[in-house]
Design a protein around this motif. Structure first.
Motif: not given
Lengths: 460, 429
Positions: B280-281, B304-305, B308-309, B311-312
Motif C-alpha cells: 500500500p504505497l 481515508a487510508l 491514516a498512513q 498520520e502514522l
C-alpha cells in the motif's frame, strides 16, 4: 514485498487496510519509500566479466609450445543456470603478453562472443533432447566466438566461427560430454590450438586461509572451497616462437602474461578486470585499491606507490608472525618485489637465481616493474611436477608461470614468510591450507583442465 | 563493489554446519537464518550476483564466524540497503545502519562502509548527507563505483543535474553495467532524449543478471513506452518484468496503469486493488483512488487510508512532503499542498518538486508565483506530459494564451494518451 505498517495503529484510527503487521518501532524515523524517487540498482557482482585465474606453462606433451589459459565466471553451480553462465557478448576477453619487459603488451589474443539462440519464446530450455555433437539440432543455445591476434604488425583473425563448449547439463542430455569438448577444440594457423568453454574449477584451495586478515586462524582449513564448481575457460596452445620477443624463443624465452576483460560502453571499451599472478588481489592489493588495480594497465603499476608499498611491506607476514611465532622477514621485501613486479633474476634483487625476468632475454630493453605472471619457456616440463614448484626445486612451476597443479596458496604463504629469499621452506607453514590438489585429475592433453562437473555442489 | 572471485571469500567461504546452528542473533531483531537442508560439511555458499537474500544469509553466516571482517559487514549493510529498495520495507534501514557502523568501527574510513552509508542516507532521502559521505568514499577509493552511483542519484534529487551527469559519466568510465546504464537512461530521459533513454535501458538489460535487475530494466522500458502513449508496448514490458520477478510490485502497478489509460477502468481497479493489498504505497493508493473516481465509484476509503498512513508516518517522525503536496493539490486542500511543496522544494529543488510547488500554488490561486516554478520544472527538456500540462494551465490562468497553447501542444506531443483526470497515473520518477 510488503510495506510494514502497524496494523493495530491503523485500526485504531478507524481504517482496516490489508496491511501486514510488523514492528512499529522499526518504522520510527524511517522515510518509507517515496513514490517520487527513482532508485536504480546499485553495483552488483559482474561474474561474466570476472577473471578468476590465469595459467601459463610449457605444454607437458608438446614442449615446443606454450599453453595460456584464463578463466572467468567464478563459482558456477553445475546445473545452476546455463542461461547466465555465458561469456558476455558485449565484452572483449584478452590474454596479453609482454615479451620485452616494458610492461606493455606485444601480443594480444582477443576473444569476442555472439549468441546463437534457437529457443524462441516457447522454452527456456538449453536443449530439447540428447546432444551428441556440437552442431546437434537439440542444442538450442550456443555461443560462438571470434579469436584475433593483435600485434605491432596489425590484427589477424585466427578463429572466425568457433563454438564455445556448452554448459554441462548432465548425462541425460549430454551422454558423452568429453566428445563435445574434443569437437570444440580448434586448430590454429601455425600449429596452435584454441579452446573456449565450460570447465571444472581447477583452482584448489581452502579460501578460509585468507580469514587471517580478519582475525581468523588456520585451524579451520583443509577443505577445498572450490570443489565441484565450474568456470568458463579460454585457452590457447601456440608455438613458443609465436609469443617470444623477435619471434625467437631461443634467445628470448621469458614472457609476461596477464588477462583482462574490456566491457563495451557508449564511449568505448573499459577495462573492468585484470589478473596476472594468483592471489595478488587477495594478499597484495589492499581493499581500497582493488578497483584501481582492475582498471589499470600493468604499465601504470610502478606509479601507484600504494601498490608497490604493499608488495614491499606486506600484511600477511606480520599476521603469520603473530600466529606462528615466526620472525617476519625484514622490510622492504625486495624478494617479493622480484616475485611480483620484476621477475626473478640475480640483477633484480636478493633471490639468487636467474629464473623468469624479461630482463634475461638477450634482446630485452629497459625493464619496467609491473605485476604479471612471468614464464621462462626455456625450462623443460618436469617429469614429476611438484605442487610447491620453484620452492621445492621444480623450476617449471609457480612463480615461474603457473601450472594447473601448482599449489599457489601454500607457495604464496611460504614466499610471504621468506622462503624464496632463504631458499628454505618454513616448517611451521608446511601444512598451508591443507588442500594439496584438485579433486579431479588433470588432463594429459590440451586444454588439460578437467571437464565441467554436472553434480550440484551442495547435494549431500 | 567488484570483488575478485577469491575475494568473494570475503563472503563466499565455507563454515562447518555446526557454526550455523550456534548462532546468537548478530543484529538485534535479526533471525538466525534457517539451516534446514544444509549439507553436513559445508557452508557459507558463495555470494551470488543473483540473490540478495542468499547474499545476506551467506554474509550473516560468515560474520558469525568472523565478526572482525569489516568488508563483510560493509557488504551486509549495503545488501540491506538494497533489500529496502526492492521490498519498500524501511525496517531494513536500521539493520543496514548497524552493520555499516560495525564496519566503520573495525576499519575507520574504509571506503566500502562509507559507500554503504551514503546509499543508506540516499535511501532515507537525506541527499545532502549522501553527497557528503559519497565524496568521502570517493576520496578513499577514487575508482569505487558505488560512490559515483550514489552521487548520481543524490545530485539528481537535489536538482543538480550537471553534477549528476558528470557522476554518471565517471561511473560509466569505471564500469559499464546495470548501475551505470540505468542511470544514464534516466539522465537521457530528463534531457528529453527518449531514444537514448531506451537504448541505455536495453544495454542495462543485456547486462542484468539478477531477476530483480531484469525486472527493473523491463519495468522502466514499460514506463518509457507508457509515457509516450504506447500502451500495448508498455503492457508487454510489464509482463516481461513480471516474468522475471513475479512479485515485482512496480510492474504490477504498471499493468493496472496501462489498463486505466486504455479506458479499461474496471479491470484497472481490480488490478490496483491487488497491488494496494500487497504493497500500500501512497503512490499506488492515490492512483487507485483516481481510477475509482473515474469509474464513477467512491474513492473515500482510499483517501481515508492515505490520511491514516500520513498520520502514522507523522507520528513516526517521517516526512514525505512530495507525495502529500501532490495529493493535496489534486484531491484536498490547496493551502496544505503549498506548505508541503515548499518544504519539499526547500530540501530537494529538483524538477519534480518544482512542478509540485507550481501546481500547489496554482491550486491556491497564486498563478503569478507559480509560473517561475512551472518554467523551472520544464527547463531540462523532459518530455513529461504532466509537467507541460501544469504549465499550460498556469499560463492559461494568467492569460498567456500563446504560451499556454505551446505548453499544451508539448504535453500532447509527449504523451497522446495523457489524461488530466488521472494525474497520479502520469506521475513517475
Amino acid at each position: 514485498m510488503e510495506l510494514r505498517i502497524n496494523r493495530r495503529a491503523l485500526i485504531g484510527i478507524g481504517v482496516a487496510g490489508a496491511l501486514t503487521a510488523s514492528s512499529f518501532a522499526l518504522l520510527r524515523a524511517e522515510t518509507g519509500v517515496a513514490s517520487s524517487h527513482r532508485e536504480a540498482p546499485m553495483i552488483a557482482g559482474d561474474p561474466r566479466n570476472d577473471n578468476t585465474d590465469v595459467y601459463a606453462f610449457v605444454s607437458p606433451d608438446r614442449p615446443d609450445t606454450v599453453t595460456l589459459m584464463a578463466n572467468f565466471i567464478p563459482f558456477e553451480e553445475p546445473n545452476g543456470g546455463p542461461n547466465f553462465y555465458q561469456f558476455d557478448t558485449d565484452s572483449r576477453y584478452n590474454i596479453k603478453i609482454d615479451s620485452d619487459g616494458d610492461a606493455k603488451p606485444d601480443t594480444v589474443y582477443q576473444w569476442t562472443f555472439r549468441n546463437e539462440d534457437k529457443r524462441g519464446t516457447a522454452t527456456f530450455l538449453y536443449d530439447n533432447g540428447p546432444i551428441t555433437s556440437l552442431n546437434d539440432k537439440n542444442l538450442l543455445f550456443r555461443q560462438r566466438y571470434t579469436l584475433k591476434k593483435i600485434t605491432h604488425n596489425g590484427t589477424r583473425t585466427l578463429v572466425e566461427d568457433g563454438v564455445v563448449a556448452p554448459s554441462n547439463t548432465g548425462a541425460a542430455s549430454m551422454p558423452d560430454y568429453g566428445s563435445l569438448r574434443t569437437q570444440s577444440i580448434k586448430a590454429l594457423p601455425g600449429g596452435g590450438k584454441a579452446f573456449a568453454g565450460q570447465a571444472d574449477e581447477a583452482f584448489f584451495a581452502d579460501l578460509r586461509v585468507f580469514d587471517l586478515l580478519y582475525g581468523g586462524n588456520l585451524s579451520e582449513v583443509g577443505q577445498d572451497t572450490l570443489k565441484g564448481y565450474n568456470v568458463h575457460s579460454l585457452a590457447l596452445q601456440v608455438p613458443k616462437d609465436e609469443v617470444a620477443l623477435k619471434g625467437d624463443a631461443g634467445r628470448n624465452p621469458v614472457i609476461g602474461v596477464w588477462s583482462t576483460v574490456d566491457k563495451w560502453s557508449p564511449k568505448g571499451y573499459v577495462q573492468v578486470s585484470r589478473l596476472g599472478q594468483p592471489l595478488v588481489n587477495e594478499v597484495v592489493v589492499p581493499a581500497g585499491l582493488k578497483d584501481a588495480f582492475n582498471a589499470l594497465p600493468p604499465y601504470q603499476d610502478a606509479d601507484v606507490a600504494a601498490v608497490v608499498k604493499r608488495v614491499t611491506h606486506p600484511e600477511v607476514p606480520r599476521l603469520l608472525a603473530a600466529i606462528y611465532g615466526l620472525k617476519a622477514p625484514r622490510t622492504p621485501r625486495a624478494d617479493l618485489a622480484e616475485i611480483f613486479l620484476t621477475g626473478i633474476a640475480k640483477t633484480n634483487g636478493p633471490i639468487k637465481a636467474d629464473l623468469n625476468s624479461q630482463g634475461l632475454n638477450k634482446d630485452a630493453g629497459k625493464l619496467r616493474p609491473s605485476e604479471m605472471l612471468r614464464l621462462n619457456m626455456a625450462i623443460a616440463p618436469a617429469a614429476e611436477p611438484d605442487r610447491l614448484g620453484v620452492l621445492a626445486g621444480d623450476l617449471q612451476g609457480f612463480p615461474n608461470g603457473r601450472r594447473l597443479g601448482d599449489d599457489v596458496i601454500d607457495i604464496a604463504l611460504q614466499a610471504m614468510a621468506g622462503a624464496a629469499q632463504s631458499g628454505k621452506l618454513v616448517d611451521a607453514l608446511a601444512a598451508g591450507d591443507k588442500v594439496n590438489q584438485n579433486d579431479k585429475p588433470l588432463g594429459t592433453r590440451f586444454p588439460y583442465i578437467p571437464l565441467p562437473g554436472d553434480t550440484s555442489v551442495n547435494e549431500s | 563493489m567488484k570483488t575478485s572471485a577469491k575475494a568473494r571469500l570475503a563472503a563466499g567461504v565455507l563454515a562447518l554446519a555446526a557454526a550455523l546452528t550456534a548462532g546468537a542473533a548478530l543484529i538485534p531483531g535479526e533471525r538466525t537464518p534457517p539451516v534446514a537442508g544444509a549439507p553436513l560439511q559445508l557452508v557459507e555458499t558463495p555470494v551470488s550476483a543473483v540473490s540478495l537474500a542468499g547474499a545476506i544469509q551467506a554474509l550473516t553466516t560468515r560474520l558469525r564466524r568472523l565478526p572482525g571482517d569489516h568488508q563483510a559487514w560493509a557488504q551486509l549493510g549495503s545488501a540491506y540497503v538494497q533489500q529496502a529498495r526492492l521490498s519498500a520495507d524501511p525496517s531494513f534501514y536500521p539493520k543496514a545502519e548497524q552493520a555499516l557502523a560495525r564496519s566503520a568501527a573495525l576499519s575507520p574510513g574504509n571506503f566500502a562502509a562509507l559507500t554503504g552509508q551514503a546509499a543508506l542516507a540516499a535511501g532515507r532521502h537525506d541527499f545532502t548527507e549522501a553527497v557528503r559521505l559519497a565524496k568521502l568514499s570517493q576520496a578513499a577509493n577514487p575508482y569505487g563505483q558505488g560512490a559515483q552511483a550514489v552521487l548520481a542519484d543524490a545530485y539528481t534529487q537535489l536538482g543538480r543535474y550537471g553534477e549528476a551527469t558528470r557522476a554518471i559519466d565517471r561511473l560509466m568510465e569505471l564500469h559499464p553495467g546495470v548501475a551505470s546504464f540505468t542511470r544514464a537512461s534516466y539522465d537521457a530521459e530528463l534531457r528529453g532524449d527518449r531514444t537514448a533513454a531506451r537504448r541505455m535501458l536495453e544495454h542495462a538489460l543485456a547486462d542484468a543478471v539478477s531477476p530483480a535487475d531484469i525486472a527493473y530494466c523491463r519495468h522502466y522500458l514499460g514506463e518509457l513506452a507508457l509515457r509516450s502513449g504506447d500502451l500495448p508496448g508498455a503492457t508487454e514490458q510489464y509482463r516481461l518484468a513480471l516474468q522475471a520477478a513475479p512479485d515485482f510490485a512496480p510492474a504490477l502497478a504498471g499493468t493496472a496503469r496501462a489498463a486505466a489509460l486504455d479506458g479499461r477502468l474496471d479491470e484497472a481497479a481490480g488490478r490496483y486493488a491487488a497491488v494496494v493489498g500487497r504493497l500500500p504505497l501512497a503512490q499506488y493508493v492515490i492512483e487507485y483512488g483516481e481510477v475509482l473516481s473515474a469509474a464513477g465509484k467512491d474513492p473515500a476509503e482510499q483517501w481515508a487510508l492515505l490520511r491514516a498512513q500520513r498520520e502514522l508516518m507523522k507520528a513516526a517522525g517521517v516526512g514525505d512532503d512530495l507525495t502529500w503536496a501532490e495529493f493535496e493539490a489534486d484531491h484536498g486542500s490547496a493551502a496544505r499542498a503549498v506548505d508541503h511543496a515548499e518544504a519539499e522544494y526547500a530540501r530537494n529543488p529538483n524538477v519534480v518538486a518544482a512542478d509540485a510547488l507550481a501546481w500547489a500554488l496554482h491550486r491556491d490561486g497564486r498563478d503569478r508565483q507559480a509560473l517561475p516554478y512551472a518554467r523551472k520544472a520544464t527547463a531540462t527538456g523532459w518530455r513529461n506530459a504532466l509537467l507541460h500540462h501544469h504549465r499550460a494551465e498556469i499560463e492559461r490562468s494568467l492569460g498567456l494564451s500563446a504560451e499556454s497553447k505551446k505548453s499544451a501542444a508539448r504535453a500532447r506531443d509527449a504523451d497522446p494518451a495523457f489524461s488530466p483526470d488521472l494525474p497520479a497515473l502520469a506521475r513517475f520518477s
